[in-house]
Design a protein around this motif. Structure first.
Motif, PDB file in Angstrom:
ATOM      1  N   THR A 160     -28.113  37.352 -34.569  1.00  0.00           N
ATOM      2  CA  THR A 160     -29.410  36.471 -35.202  1.00  0.00           C
ATOM      3  C   THR A 160     -30.551  36.910 -34.458  1.00  0.00           C
ATOM      4  OG1 THR A 160     -27.969  34.878 -36.113  1.00  0.00           O
ATOM      5  CG2 THR A 160     -30.425  34.452 -35.630  1.00  0.00           C
ATOM      6  N   ASP A 198     -16.910  34.350 -31.351  1.00  0.00           N
ATOM      7  CA  ASP A 198     -17.510  34.759 -32.885  1.00  0.00           C
ATOM      8  C   ASP A 198     -18.908  33.776 -33.042  1.00  0.00           C
ATOM      9  OD1 ASP A 198     -15.240  35.790 -33.498  1.00  0.00           O
ATOM     10  OD2 ASP A 198     -14.372  34.143 -34.843  1.00  0.00           O
ATOM     11  N   GLY A 199     -19.186  32.383 -32.488  1.00  0.00           N
ATOM     12  CA  GLY A 199     -20.422  32.045 -32.233  1.00  0.00           C
ATOM     13  C   GLY A 199     -21.401  32.756 -31.615  1.00  0.00           C
ATOM     14  N   ALA A 200     -20.911  33.294 -30.267  1.00  0.00           N
ATOM     15  CA  ALA A 200     -21.922  33.953 -29.399  1.00  0.00           C
ATOM     16  C   ALA A 200     -22.532  35.206 -30.042  1.00  0.00           C
ATOM     17  CB  ALA A 200     -21.014  34.266 -28.083  1.00  0.00           C
ATOM     18  N   ARG A 201     -21.302  35.878 -30.848  1.00  0.00           N
ATOM     19  CA  ARG A 201     -21.629  37.110 -31.441  1.00  0.00           C
ATOM     20  C   ARG A 201     -22.598  36.721 -32.415  1.00  0.00           C
ATOM     21  NH1 ARG A 201     -22.795  42.099 -30.799  1.00  0.00           N
ATOM     22  NH2 ARG A 201     -20.622  42.097 -29.552  1.00  0.00           N
ATOM     23  N   ALA A 202     -22.668  35.841 -33.225  1.00  0.00           N
ATOM     24  CA  ALA A 202     -23.451  35.493 -34.385  1.00  0.00           C
ATOM     25  C   ALA A 202     -24.853  35.213 -33.670  1.00  0.00           C
ATOM     26  CB  ALA A 202     -22.855  34.223 -35.123  1.00  0.00           C
ATOM     27  N   ARG A 203     -24.942  34.620 -32.575  1.00  0.00           N
ATOM     28  CA  ARG A 203     -26.066  34.176 -32.037  1.00  0.00           C
ATOM     29  C   ARG A 203     -26.787  35.476 -31.610  1.00  0.00           C
ATOM     30  NH1 ARG A 203     -25.683  29.760 -27.648  1.00  0.00           N
ATOM     31  NH2 ARG A 203     -27.709  30.269 -27.355  1.00  0.00           N
ATOM     32  N   ARG A 261     -13.480  31.245 -31.551  1.00  0.00           N
ATOM     33  CA  ARG A 261     -14.482  30.379 -32.355  1.00  0.00           C
ATOM     34  C   ARG A 261     -15.721  30.593 -31.288  1.00  0.00           C
ATOM     35  NH1 ARG A 261     -10.734  27.046 -34.409  1.00  0.00           N
ATOM     36  NH2 ARG A 261     -10.733  25.783 -32.788  1.00  0.00           N
ATOM     37  N   ALA A 262     -15.554  30.397 -29.940  1.00  0.00           N
ATOM     38  CA  ALA A 262     -16.741  30.706 -29.118  1.00  0.00           C
ATOM     39  C   ALA A 262     -17.387  31.901 -29.068  1.00  0.00           C
ATOM     40  CB  ALA A 262     -16.373  29.827 -27.743  1.00  0.00           C
ATOM     41  N   TYR A 306     -15.990  27.579 -23.385  1.00  0.00           N
ATOM     42  CA  TYR A 306     -15.355  28.741 -23.525  1.00  0.00           C
ATOM     43  C   TYR A 306     -14.309  28.960 -22.106  1.00  0.00           C
ATOM     44  CZ  TYR A 306     -14.230  33.444 -23.478  1.00  0.00           C
ATOM     45  OH  TYR A 306     -13.686  34.716 -23.238  1.00  0.00           O
TER      46      TYR A 306
END
Length: 70
Positions: A63, A55-60, A52-53, A12
């Motif tokens: 979770t 969004d992935g961090a937000r998803a983690r 994308r990075a 990122y």
């Protein structure tokens, strides 16, 4: 810009730094139309990689926050 191979993934931080360089070059002007278009396209790809990075961090984070502690 970058000497990386097209299939090499940027972190990122690397993508954000390169995107900043692209924006600086576009804002400075003095490039041909073709070079400006190539810079714009590279910037769009870098911005998408950054998104994308993030969004992935937000998803983690989501979770981790929704997982009950044991």
């Amino acid at each position: 810009m970058s000497d990386r191979k097209p299939d090499e993934r940027l972190s990122y931080e690397q993508a954000r730094a390169e995107l900043a360089q692209v924006v600086e070059r576009l804002e400075a002007g003095g490039t041909s139309l073709e070079e400006s278009l190539a810079l714009w396209e590279r910037g769009e790809r870098l911005a998408a990689d950054c998104q994308r990075a993030l969004d992935g961090a937000r998803a983690r984070i989501d979770t981790a926050r929704s997982t009950p502690e044991s």
